[in-house]
Scaffold this active site. Structure first.
Site, PDB file in Angstrom:
ATOM      1  N   MET A 144      36.062  35.426  37.917  1.00 43.52           N
ATOM      2  CA  MET A 144      35.687  34.230  37.166  1.00 43.52           C
ATOM      3  C   MET A 144      34.360  34.439  36.438  1.00 43.52           C
ATOM      4  SD  MET A 144      36.647  31.248  39.949  1.00 43.52           S
ATOM      5  CE  MET A 144      36.424  29.904  38.783  1.00 43.52           C
ATOM      6  N   HIS A 145      34.124  33.600  35.435  1.00 45.80           N
ATOM      7  CA  HIS A 145      32.810  33.413  34.793  1.00 45.80           C
ATOM      8  C   HIS A 145      32.389  34.526  33.836  1.00 45.80           C
ATOM      9  CE1 HIS A 145      32.493  30.365  37.897  1.00 45.80           C
ATOM     10  NE2 HIS A 145      32.332  31.264  38.859  1.00 45.80           N
TER      11      HIS A 145
ATOM     12  N   ASP B 186      40.630  34.232  40.116  1.00 47.36           N
ATOM     13  CA  ASP B 186      40.946  35.031  41.305  1.00 47.36           C
ATOM     14  C   ASP B 186      41.060  34.197  42.578  1.00 47.36           C
ATOM     15  OD1 ASP B 186      38.190  34.544  41.397  1.00 47.36           O
ATOM     16  OD2 ASP B 186      37.624  36.651  41.509  1.00 47.36           O
TER      17      ASP B 186
END
Length: 318
Positions: A80-81, A239
């Site tokens: 992520m991110h 995820d």
């Protein structure tokens, strides 16, 4: 002929691929490791081209192991991110700044000062923390303005791989929720937050459902991966959300604890709830009409890996 399905996870330390049959039984798994770049203390980056090469290697290995060259559909998950910035020609402008990069303290303070805690709760349901995507984008605006001026698209890790596979720019809600630009309650980009941060909404991709078809494998990508052109690629999931689906943690009253590079505890909820103190994250799940609360530490398996390398030797013996 029985159908098979391919899953690809763009992880932090490896790209992993999995083939399952119609019953969900695993018939092949493979991974391709990748390195992190730490150009300064607290900075963590990766070159998105490594993700693609690792994807090619992992997919070809898993399909050979499973004995398949045709799958019914492809699903994507990933870290992520982590920010992928593309120019007008979809070229990568700089290495991706990863989720565990903590250079953005000043940008997080700017966001909080700009909209306040009440604004963060209302607009995006989460605090401004260094791991999220929008502080990374603001850091580039502050520190690398020439790069920022060329930004035409913002993607996350799995969605960059989707672009290379299908030619489509898309993101699904569970990953979009981690950008700090997404309204987790209403399931759409937060126009109010985008305006507050003086960003161009056109850089944000189409939001597609986790199980919806986001595009189909192009001929070039199919040849590269050894698969069939036109294979559908679905939205997928972040995820932690995808791991929760795989573990059956999709209803209230269940919980998942996982240790990867980071460590996370995920608890699904049936309606969006934002912690008044924003001590924990509130994200969209990768199943319809579900959300989840998550507590996370940025270094779990990574810390264990450091312990093994530094204190026990690189092979973990002694």
């Amino acid at each position: 002929m029985p159908q098979h399905y391919l899953g690809i996870d763009i992880g932090t330390t490896a790209v992993k691929a999995l083939v399952v049959d119609e019953s969900g039984s695993v018939v092949g798994d493979a991974e391709s490791p990748q390195e992190l770049s730490v150009p300064q203390p607290g900075w963590v980056e990766q070159n998105p081209s490594y993700w693609w090469q690792c994807t090619i290697d992992a997919v070809r290995a898993v399909c050979a192991q499973a004995g398949v060259s045709d799958v019914a559909a492809i699903g994507l998950s990933g870290q992520m991110h982590s920010s992928v910035l593309l120019d007008e020609a979809d070229n990568v402008l700089r290495p991706a700044i990863l989720w565990n990069d903590v250079r953005t303290t000043a940008q997080c303070r700017y966001i909080t000062d700009k909209v306040g805690d009440a604004g963060l709760r209302r607009m995006v349901g989460n605090p401004a923390l260094e791991g999220f995507t929008s502080p990374k984008l603001l850091w580039v605006r502050d520190e690398e303005p020439d790069v920022f001026d060329e930004v035409r698209t913002l993607l996350l890790a799995k969605d960059y791989i989707r672009l290379l596979m299908t030619g489509e720019k898309a993101m699904e809600p569970s990953d979009a929720a981690g950008t700090l630009l997404f309204d987790v309650v209403n399931g759409c980009w937060s126009e109010e937050m985008v305006r507050a941060l003086e960003l161009d909404a056109s850089i944000l991709p189409w939001v597609v459902g986790p199980a919806s078809i986001s595009g189909r494998l192009t001929s070039d990508a199919a040849d590269t991966l050894g698969l069939r052109a036109g294979t559908p690629v679905v939205g997928g999931g972040a995820d932690n959300a995808a791991a929760s689906v795989g573990s059956g943690v999709v209803v209230e009253g269940t919980m998942q604890s996982s240790i990867g590079t980071s460590g996370a505890v995920v608890a699904p909820i049936g309606r969006p709830r934002v912690d008044p103190g924003m001590r924990i994250h509130s994200f969209n799940h990768a199943v319809p009409d579900m959300w989840y609360l998550m507590g996370v530490v940025l270094s779990a398996g990574a810390a264990l890996g450091w312990f093994r390398r530094v204190l026990l030797g690189t092979d973990g013996v002694g």
